[in-house]
Design a protein around this motif. Structure first.
Motif, mmCIF file in Angstrom:
data_model
loop_
_atom_site.group_PDB
_atom_site.id
_atom_site.type_symbol
_atom_site.label_atom_id
_atom_site.label_comp_id
_atom_site.label_asym_id
_atom_site.label_seq_id
_atom_site.Cartn_x
_atom_site.Cartn_y
_atom_site.Cartn_z
ATOM 1 N N UNK A 92 0.819 -1.215 0.000
ATOM 2 C CA UNK A 92 0.000 0.000 0.000
ATOM 3 C C UNK A 92 0.850 1.261 0.000
ATOM 4 N N UNK A 93 1.967 1.265 -0.739
ATOM 5 C CA UNK A 93 2.860 2.426 -0.683
ATOM 6 C C UNK A 93 2.285 3.640 -1.413
ATOM 7 N N UNK A 94 1.387 3.434 -2.394
ATOM 8 C CA UNK A 94 0.773 4.601 -3.042
ATOM 9 C C UNK A 94 -0.444 5.029 -2.244
ATOM 10 N N UNK A 95 -0.680 6.324 -2.184
ATOM 11 C CA UNK A 95 -1.704 6.907 -1.307
ATOM 12 C C UNK A 95 -3.112 6.409 -1.609
ATOM 13 N N UNK A 96 -3.429 6.212 -2.882
ATOM 14 C CA UNK A 96 -4.785 5.799 -3.259
ATOM 15 C C UNK A 96 -5.122 4.425 -2.675
ATOM 16 N N UNK A 97 -4.221 3.455 -2.891
ATOM 17 C CA UNK A 97 -4.488 2.100 -2.369
ATOM 18 C C UNK A 97 -4.439 2.087 -0.847
ATOM 19 N N UNK A 98 -3.592 2.923 -0.228
ATOM 20 C CA UNK A 98 -3.497 2.969 1.233
ATOM 21 C C UNK A 98 -4.805 3.460 1.850
ATOM 22 N N UNK A 146 3.659 -1.349 8.512
ATOM 23 C CA UNK A 146 4.856 -2.157 8.242
ATOM 24 C C UNK A 146 5.623 -1.540 7.071
ATOM 25 N N UNK A 147 6.940 -1.694 7.077
ATOM 26 C CA UNK A 147 7.814 -1.092 6.055
ATOM 27 C C UNK A 147 7.523 0.403 5.969
ATOM 28 N N UNK A 148 7.623 1.052 7.124
ATOM 29 C CA UNK A 148 7.255 2.468 7.253
ATOM 30 C C UNK A 148 8.018 3.351 6.280
ATOM 31 N N UNK A 149 9.285 3.026 6.019
ATOM 32 C CA UNK A 149 10.109 3.884 5.152
ATOM 33 C C UNK A 149 9.549 3.986 3.741
ATOM 34 N N UNK A 150 8.801 2.955 3.302
ATOM 35 C CA UNK A 150 8.209 3.001 1.957
ATOM 36 C C UNK A 150 7.048 3.990 1.890
ATOM 37 N N UNK A 151 6.395 4.247 3.032
ATOM 38 C CA UNK A 151 5.328 5.261 3.062
ATOM 39 C C UNK A 151 5.910 6.675 3.026
ATOM 40 N N UNK A 152 7.220 6.780 3.335
ATOM 41 C CA UNK A 152 7.859 8.101 3.385
ATOM 42 C C UNK A 152 8.373 8.542 2.023
ATOM 43 N N UNK A 154 7.701 9.848 -2.004
ATOM 44 C CA UNK A 154 6.728 10.693 -2.712
ATOM 45 C C UNK A 154 6.230 11.857 -1.868
ATOM 46 N N UNK A 155 4.948 12.170 -2.010
ATOM 47 C CA UNK A 155 4.379 13.345 -1.338
ATOM 48 C C UNK A 155 3.973 13.071 0.110
ATOM 49 N N UNK A 156 3.975 11.819 0.536
ATOM 50 C CA UNK A 156 3.673 11.440 1.929
ATOM 51 C C UNK A 156 2.293 11.935 2.382
ATOM 52 N N UNK A 157 1.320 11.862 1.459
ATOM 53 C CA UNK A 157 -0.031 12.367 1.794
ATOM 54 C C UNK A 157 -0.706 11.516 2.863
ATOM 55 N N UNK A 158 -0.441 10.204 2.833
ATOM 56 C CA UNK A 158 -1.051 9.338 3.852
ATOM 57 C C UNK A 158 -0.562 9.716 5.238
ATOM 58 N N UNK A 159 0.762 9.822 5.394
ATOM 59 C CA UNK A 159 1.317 10.155 6.710
ATOM 60 C C UNK A 159 0.849 11.540 7.162
ATOM 61 N N UNK A 160 0.835 12.481 6.233
ATOM 62 C CA UNK A 160 0.404 13.833 6.601
ATOM 63 C C UNK A 160 -1.063 13.835 7.036
ATOM 64 N N UNK A 161 -1.909 13.143 6.262
ATOM 65 C CA UNK A 161 -3.347 13.128 6.584
ATOM 66 C C UNK A 161 -3.589 12.468 7.940
ATOM 67 N N UNK A 162 -2.897 11.346 8.189
ATOM 68 C CA UNK A 162 -3.052 10.648 9.469
ATOM 69 C C UNK A 162 -2.626 11.528 10.640
#
Length: 417
Positions: A92-98, A146-152, A154-162
């Motif tokens: 789920x590294x891309x924001x849409x699928x996450x 899991x594999x947090x560094x992969x979420x970091x 690109x634009x990191x929209x998931x992490x920012x939104x959370x």
């Protein structure tokens, strides 16, 4: 209880312990990662506050296992106050699928209808709304990444939104990132890092002392009615003697030098317990030595067994050049070392340059040595830089196992070692 029964039962108890993360990691020492992590998450649940934590360490060091034990304990303590959402950076590294996966899991958790056709914005707004509702209901949502560094990336929209949603007074959530990169928090953008709690737990490979404590913890039988008292006492005494034995410490040290992660150490223990002599019903030093030899990966040693005498000479020459701090060399420098070695020991066998070149190319084909890069593809093999792909210990062990290996090669390796 018959003797055969309690011997079989001892093996089954030890095997079940080795396969049970709760028995391995569930300790109440205040300095343990289990205690620290449980305290941080339980504080967020009881005090209705938000938190974000990173679990960092090499693969196999117990990050996910400790987290699972903590979550299971907290689900038993607060069954109606916790929801767990799990994401993996590999999936789920891309924001849409996450966001779609978060929405799907939240719908399942709260028995709502999930819409596959929902857009990115719809799923994002749905997550924020659920966070607010759960906060008002004093329910904590735990996000495991899991594999947090992969979420970091690109634009990191998931992490920012959370993390941005967690700034609200009404929300109640914990974000847990798991990564084998120790610099995972440095990958975050400024806007994300400013919203992060900067709490980190470091999972290190076990030291020799930690490994011995783990072995005693795993292999000591309980002194209670489930086993004959004399048998359990004798079993524990023998285990203690094995762990304190010098040869055993050397075996464990060799194993930790090869692979120090907890996951593989437990596999080593399981293999040793499986070789326990059922006639005596006790573990022995031999069980651990058999386990070590059976699970030790030795692909290079297998290749060394099939090497010719000349190929062994070339490998030893390259190792000597490595010791002389010439880690990068080519065929010409190897030939100079080969001639020097021949002159020093006045050996009867001396092969021509063309024969040595064929042996050199054969070692490259078998991946005992390799070219350092592809930039010199226009050069002939003699001039392209190469490096050795086998360690000193493996080479020395391979030479000892080689029946027709010249004695002076072993002496050279002993001297260099």
């Amino acid at each position: 209880m018959e003797p055969e029964n309690h011997k079989t039962m001892a093996v089954n108890v030890l095997r079940s312990r080795i396969c049970d993360p709760k028995f391995i990691f569930n300790n109440d020492y205040p300095d343990s990662n289990y205690s620290k992590l449980k305290f941080m998450i339980s504080s967020s649940v009881t005090e209705a506050c938000n938190n974000s934590i990173l679990l960092l360490g090499p693969r196999g060091s117990g990050k996910s296992a400790v987290l699972e034990v903590v979550i299971q304990d907290l689900l038993q303590e607060y069954p109606d106050s916790i929801s767990v959402i799990r994401l993996n950076g590999l999936l789920h590294c891309d924001d849409i699928s996450a966001f779609k996966e978060i929405a799907r899991q939240l719908c399942m958790e709260h028995q709502l209808l999930f819409s596959k056709a929902a857009s990115f914005d719809d799923n994002s707004q749905f997550m924020v709304a659920i966070l607010k509702e759960c906060g008002l209901a004093h329910k904590t949502i735990i996000f495991v990444l899991e594999e947090f560094d992969l979420f970091a990336r690109g634009k990191q929209r998931l992490l920012y939104s959370l993390l941005d949603a967690m700034q609200s007074i009404t929300s109640q959530a914990v974000v847990l990132g798991i990564s084998c990169r120790l610099d995972a928090d440095q990958l975050l953008e400024k806007r994300v890092r400013s919203r992060f709690s900067h709490r980190k737990l470091l999972f290190l490979p076990p030291s020799m002392e930690d490994s011995q404590k783990l072995l005693i913890h795993m292999l000591t039988l309980p002194i209670d009615s489930s086993f004959p008292h004399d048998y359990a006492v004798e079993f524990n005494r023998k285990v203690q003697n094995i762990i304190e034995d010098r040869k055993f410490k050397e075996t464990i040290k060799k194993y930790l030098n090869v692979d120090s992660c907890i996951k593989h150490l437990l596999r080593f223990l399981f293999c040793a317990v499986s070789h326990m002599d059922m006639q005596t019903g006790f573990l022995s030093q031999e069980n651990f030595e058999i386990a070590f030899s059976s699970i030790q990966r030795q692909p290079k040693l297998e290749c060394l067994r099939n090497c010719s005498n000349l190929e062994l000479h070339i490998l030893v020459c390259m190792k000597r050049l490595e010791v002389k701090e010439q880690s990068l060399c080519n065929f010409n420098s190897v030939m100079k070392e080969y001639k020097s070695m021949h002159d020093s020991f006045r050996t009867s066998e001396y092969y021509s340059r063309n024969v040595c070149l064929r042996a050199f190319e054969h070692l490259i084909h078998r991946e005992m040595i390799c070219f350092t890069d592809n930039r010199g593809q226009s050069l002939t093999v003699e001039f392209r830089p190469v490096k050795l792909l086998i360690s000193s210990a493996e080479l020395h062990q391979g030479l000892k196992a080689y029946s027709s290996c010249p004695a002076y090669l072993l002496k050279l390796m002993d001297r260099e070692g």
